[in-house]
Design a protein around this motif. Structure first.
Motif, PDB file in Angstrom:
ATOM      1  N   ALA A  29      42.575  31.228 -56.176  1.00 54.48           N
ATOM      2  CA  ALA A  29      43.818  31.010 -55.532  1.00 54.48           C
ATOM      3  C   ALA A  29      43.830  30.483 -54.051  1.00 54.48           C
ATOM      4  O   ALA A  29      44.638  29.698 -53.896  1.00 54.48           O
ATOM      5  N   ILE A  30      42.712  30.759 -53.508  1.00 53.48           N
ATOM      6  CA  ILE A  30      42.370  30.156 -52.056  1.00 53.48           C
ATOM      7  C   ILE A  30      42.110  28.625 -52.162  1.00 53.48           C
ATOM      8  O   ILE A  30      42.682  28.113 -51.367  1.00 53.48           O
ATOM      9  N   GLU A  31      41.334  28.465 -53.190  1.00 46.35           N
ATOM     10  CA  GLU A  31      41.025  27.049 -53.357  1.00 46.35           C
ATOM     11  C   GLU A  31      42.019  26.098 -53.505  1.00 46.35           C
ATOM     12  O   GLU A  31      42.278  24.936 -53.210  1.00 46.35           O
ATOM     13  N   LEU A  32      42.920  26.725 -54.803  1.00 48.61           N
ATOM     14  CA  LEU A  32      44.103  25.872 -54.699  1.00 48.61           C
ATOM     15  C   LEU A  32      45.186  25.903 -53.669  1.00 48.61           C
ATOM     16  O   LEU A  32      45.816  24.983 -53.484  1.00 48.61           O
ATOM     17  N   LYS A  33      45.222  26.884 -52.834  1.00 48.39           N
ATOM     18  CA  LYS A  33      46.057  26.672 -51.618  1.00 48.39           C
ATOM     19  C   LYS A  33      45.513  25.734 -50.528  1.00 48.39           C
ATOM     20  O   LYS A  33      46.298  25.081 -50.157  1.00 48.39           O
ATOM     21  N   ILE A  34      44.170  25.561 -50.639  1.00 49.87           N
ATOM     22  CA  ILE A  34      43.581  24.651 -49.852  1.00 49.87           C
ATOM     23  C   ILE A  34      43.921  23.246 -50.327  1.00 49.87           C
ATOM     24  O   ILE A  34      44.370  22.280 -49.314  1.00 49.87           O
ATOM     25  N   ILE A  35      43.761  23.050 -51.577  1.00 51.90           N
ATOM     26  CA  ILE A  35      44.166  21.767 -52.206  1.00 51.90           C
ATOM     27  C   ILE A  35      45.622  21.502 -52.104  1.00 51.90           C
ATOM     28  O   ILE A  35      45.914  20.422 -51.497  1.00 51.90           O
ATOM     29  N   GLU A  36      46.395  22.403 -52.042  1.00 49.32           N
ATOM     30  CA  GLU A  36      48.032  22.127 -51.766  1.00 49.32           C
ATOM     31  C   GLU A  36      48.462  22.065 -50.481  1.00 49.32           C
ATOM     32  O   GLU A  36      49.013  20.992 -50.104  1.00 49.32           O
ATOM     33  N   LEU A  37      47.664  22.371 -49.464  1.00 53.05           N
ATOM     34  CA  LEU A  37      47.668  22.207 -48.028  1.00 53.05           C
ATOM     35  C   LEU A  37      47.220  20.859 -47.695  1.00 53.05           C
ATOM     36  O   LEU A  37      47.996  19.939 -46.962  1.00 53.05           O
ATOM     37  N   ILE A  38      46.185  20.420 -48.238  1.00 55.55           N
ATOM     38  CA  ILE A  38      45.797  18.983 -48.245  1.00 55.55           C
ATOM     39  C   ILE A  38      46.704  18.215 -48.743  1.00 55.55           C
ATOM     40  O   ILE A  38      46.979  16.931 -47.946  1.00 55.55           O
ATOM     41  N   ILE A  39      47.077  18.242 -49.989  1.00 54.83           N
ATOM     42  CA  ILE A  39      48.479  17.332 -50.439  1.00 54.83           C
ATOM     43  C   ILE A  39      49.474  17.284 -49.552  1.00 54.83           C
ATOM     44  O   ILE A  39      50.153  16.302 -49.284  1.00 54.83           O
ATOM     45  N   SER A  40      49.913  18.503 -48.757  1.00 56.95           N
ATOM     46  CA  SER A  40      50.985  18.219 -47.837  1.00 56.95           C
ATOM     47  C   SER A  40      50.917  17.693 -46.650  1.00 56.95           C
ATOM     48  O   SER A  40      51.795  17.150 -46.013  1.00 56.95           O
ATOM     49  N   LYS A  41      49.480  17.276 -46.608  1.00 55.10           N
ATOM     50  CA  LYS A  41      49.077  16.480 -45.331  1.00 55.10           C
ATOM     51  C   LYS A  41      49.276  14.664 -45.672  1.00 55.10           C
ATOM     52  O   LYS A  41      48.567  14.103 -44.882  1.00 55.10           O
ATOM     53  N   THR A  42      49.216  14.509 -47.034  1.00 58.24           N
ATOM     54  CA  THR A  42      49.304  13.006 -47.196  1.00 58.24           C
ATOM     55  C   THR A  42      50.871  12.559 -46.856  1.00 58.24           C
ATOM     56  O   THR A  42      51.612  12.942 -47.158  1.00 58.24           O
ATOM     57  N   THR A  43      50.600  11.201 -46.621  1.00 57.57           N
ATOM     58  CA  THR A  43      52.020  10.499 -46.117  1.00 57.57           C
ATOM     59  C   THR A  43      51.840   9.039 -46.924  1.00 57.57           C
ATOM     60  O   THR A  43      50.441   8.762 -47.344  1.00 57.57           O
ATOM     61  N   LYS A  44      52.950   8.315 -46.797  1.00 59.48           N
ATOM     62  CA  LYS A  44      53.026   7.094 -47.389  1.00 59.48           C
ATOM     63  C   LYS A  44      51.916   6.189 -46.677  1.00 59.48           C
ATOM     64  O   LYS A  44      51.335   5.313 -47.382  1.00 59.48           O
ATOM     65  N   ALA A  45      51.771   6.354 -45.422  1.00 61.57           N
ATOM     66  CA  ALA A  45      50.816   5.180 -44.772  1.00 61.57           C
ATOM     67  C   ALA A  45      49.248   5.674 -45.465  1.00 61.57           C
ATOM     68  O   ALA A  45      48.453   4.570 -45.263  1.00 61.57           O
ATOM     69  N   ASP A  46      49.165   6.834 -45.965  1.00 60.04           N
ATOM     70  CA  ASP A  46      47.837   6.749 -46.563  1.00 60.04           C
ATOM     71  C   ASP A  46      47.312   5.770 -47.867  1.00 60.04           C
ATOM     72  O   ASP A  46      46.417   5.683 -48.212  1.00 60.04           O
ATOM     73  N   LEU A  47      48.518   5.272 -48.357  1.00 57.04           N
ATOM     74  CA  LEU A  47      48.169   4.389 -49.435  1.00 57.04           C
ATOM     75  C   LEU A  47      47.262   3.274 -48.994  1.00 57.04           C
ATOM     76  O   LEU A  47      46.525   2.668 -49.913  1.00 57.04           O
ATOM     77  N   GLU A  48      47.292   2.916 -47.844  1.00 57.01           N
ATOM     78  CA  GLU A  48      46.446   1.888 -47.012  1.00 57.01           C
ATOM     79  C   GLU A  48      44.786   2.453 -47.415  1.00 57.01           C
ATOM     80  O   GLU A  48      43.781   1.534 -47.707  1.00 57.01           O
ATOM     81  N   LEU A  49      44.543   3.656 -47.160  1.00 53.87           N
ATOM     82  CA  LEU A  49      43.292   4.301 -47.498  1.00 53.87           C
ATOM     83  C   LEU A  49      42.975   4.300 -48.876  1.00 53.87           C
ATOM     84  O   LEU A  49      41.945   3.872 -49.192  1.00 53.87           O
ATOM     85  N   PHE A  50      43.979   4.178 -49.885  1.00 59.00           N
ATOM     86  CA  PHE A  50      43.712   4.060 -50.985  1.00 59.00           C
ATOM     87  C   PHE A  50      43.061   2.495 -51.654  1.00 59.00           C
ATOM     88  O   PHE A  50      42.071   2.317 -52.269  1.00 59.00           O
ATOM     89  N   LYS A  51      43.928   1.838 -50.975  1.00 57.42           N
ATOM     90  CA  LYS A  51      43.713   0.184 -51.001  1.00 57.42           C
ATOM     91  C   LYS A  51      42.324  -0.090 -50.631  1.00 57.42           C
ATOM     92  O   LYS A  51      41.897  -1.186 -51.312  1.00 57.42           O
ATOM     93  N   THR A  52      41.828   0.378 -49.802  1.00 59.71           N
ATOM     94  CA  THR A  52      40.449  -0.100 -49.097  1.00 59.71           C
ATOM     95  C   THR A  52      39.542   1.018 -49.345  1.00 59.71           C
ATOM     96  O   THR A  52      38.249   0.928 -49.041  1.00 59.71           O
ATOM     97  N   ASN A  53      39.819   1.878 -50.415  1.00 56.83           N
ATOM     98  CA  ASN A  53      38.828   2.804 -51.013  1.00 56.83           C
ATOM     99  C   ASN A  53      38.198   3.686 -49.809  1.00 56.83           C
ATOM    100  O   ASN A  53      37.205   3.949 -49.779  1.00 56.83           O
ATOM    101  N   SER A  54      39.069   4.239 -48.895  1.00 59.51           N
ATOM    102  CA  SER A  54      38.556   4.968 -47.719  1.00 59.51           C
ATOM    103  C   SER A  54      39.148   6.347 -47.763  1.00 59.51           C
ATOM    104  O   SER A  54      40.311   6.675 -48.125  1.00 59.51           O
ATOM    105  N   ASN A  55      38.325   7.394 -47.657  1.00 53.87           N
ATOM    106  CA  ASN A  55      38.898   8.594 -47.873  1.00 53.87           C
ATOM    107  C   ASN A  55      39.671   9.030 -46.654  1.00 53.87           C
ATOM    108  O   ASN A  55      39.452   8.694 -45.569  1.00 53.87           O
ATOM    109  N   LYS A  56      40.599  10.065 -46.845  1.00 59.18           N
ATOM    110  CA  LYS A  56      41.528  10.889 -45.956  1.00 59.18           C
ATOM    111  C   LYS A  56      40.837  12.015 -45.170  1.00 59.18           C
ATOM    112  O   LYS A  56      40.266  12.589 -45.816  1.00 59.18           O
ATOM    113  N   LYS A  57      40.694  11.796 -44.002  1.00 63.19           N
ATOM    114  CA  LYS A  57      40.265  12.970 -43.120  1.00 63.19           C
ATOM    115  C   LYS A  57      41.404  13.804 -42.695  1.00 63.19           C
ATOM    116  O   LYS A  57      42.082  13.210 -41.850  1.00 63.19           O
TER     117      LYS A  57
END
Length: 166
Positions: A29-57
């Motif tokens: 449960a704690i692992e899934l909560k951390i995953i959900e927390l990280i998902i909540s920190k993604t934004t539309k601007a992060d698509l640039e990271l995907f395009k350049t194959n750069s990880n989100k910190k």
């Protein structure tokens, strides 16, 4: 404290493909909560990271992380150390036999803790599953995820939310 409450009530949009992905290993449960927390920190601007194959910190203080996943701050270092070791080795699996396609990906590519700050690196592969989705998606309320006590309850909540409007 108000900021934490605002972030807990955040609703994230997730691709149904992501919700239905299999896990090679079981998540706590704690692992899934951390995953959900990280998902909540993604934004539309992060698509640039995907395009350049750069990880989100994502950087979180130990107290902030403890508050968001509902654990005591005094235990955060040992718990997060253990979770980091477990999460770095877990995979998501997508299989489509009709297309003769499969994908194995690690959700996280790195964890770092130093002087009370956790730096978590999200694999850029997953970013399109959370941002700028206009069809086949489900809205997930993070505060309900945090309140759930078992991994099965979290997975069931997400699956039920997916079919709520049907």
């Amino acid at each position: 404290m108000i900021k934490i409450k605002e972030e807990l009530s955040k609703i994230t949009r997730q691709s149904n493909k992501f919700i239905e992905m299999c896990y090679k290993q079981e998540f706590s449960a704690i692992e899934l909560k951390i995953i959900e927390l990280i998902i909540s920190k993604t934004t539309k601007a992060d698509l640039e990271l995907f395009k350049t194959n750069s990880n989100k910190k994502i950087s979180l203080t130990a107290v902030e992380l403890a508050n968001k996943i509902n654990i005591h701050p005094n235990n955060i270092y040992s718990i997060a150390n253990d979770l980091s070791e477990k999460l770095i080795n877990k995979n998501y699996i997508y299989k489509n036999p009709d297309e003769k396609r499969f994908i194995y990906q690690n959700f996280f590519v790195g964890f770092d803790y130093y002087q009370g700050v956790f730096n978590i690196n999200l694999n850029s592969f997953f970013i399109p599953y959370f941002v700028d989705i206009n069809e086949n998606f489900t809205n997930i309320n993070f505060q309900y995820i945090v309140a759930l006590k078992s991994s099965y309850a979290i997975v069931l909540y997400k699956l039920l939310k997916q079919y709520q409007v049907i």
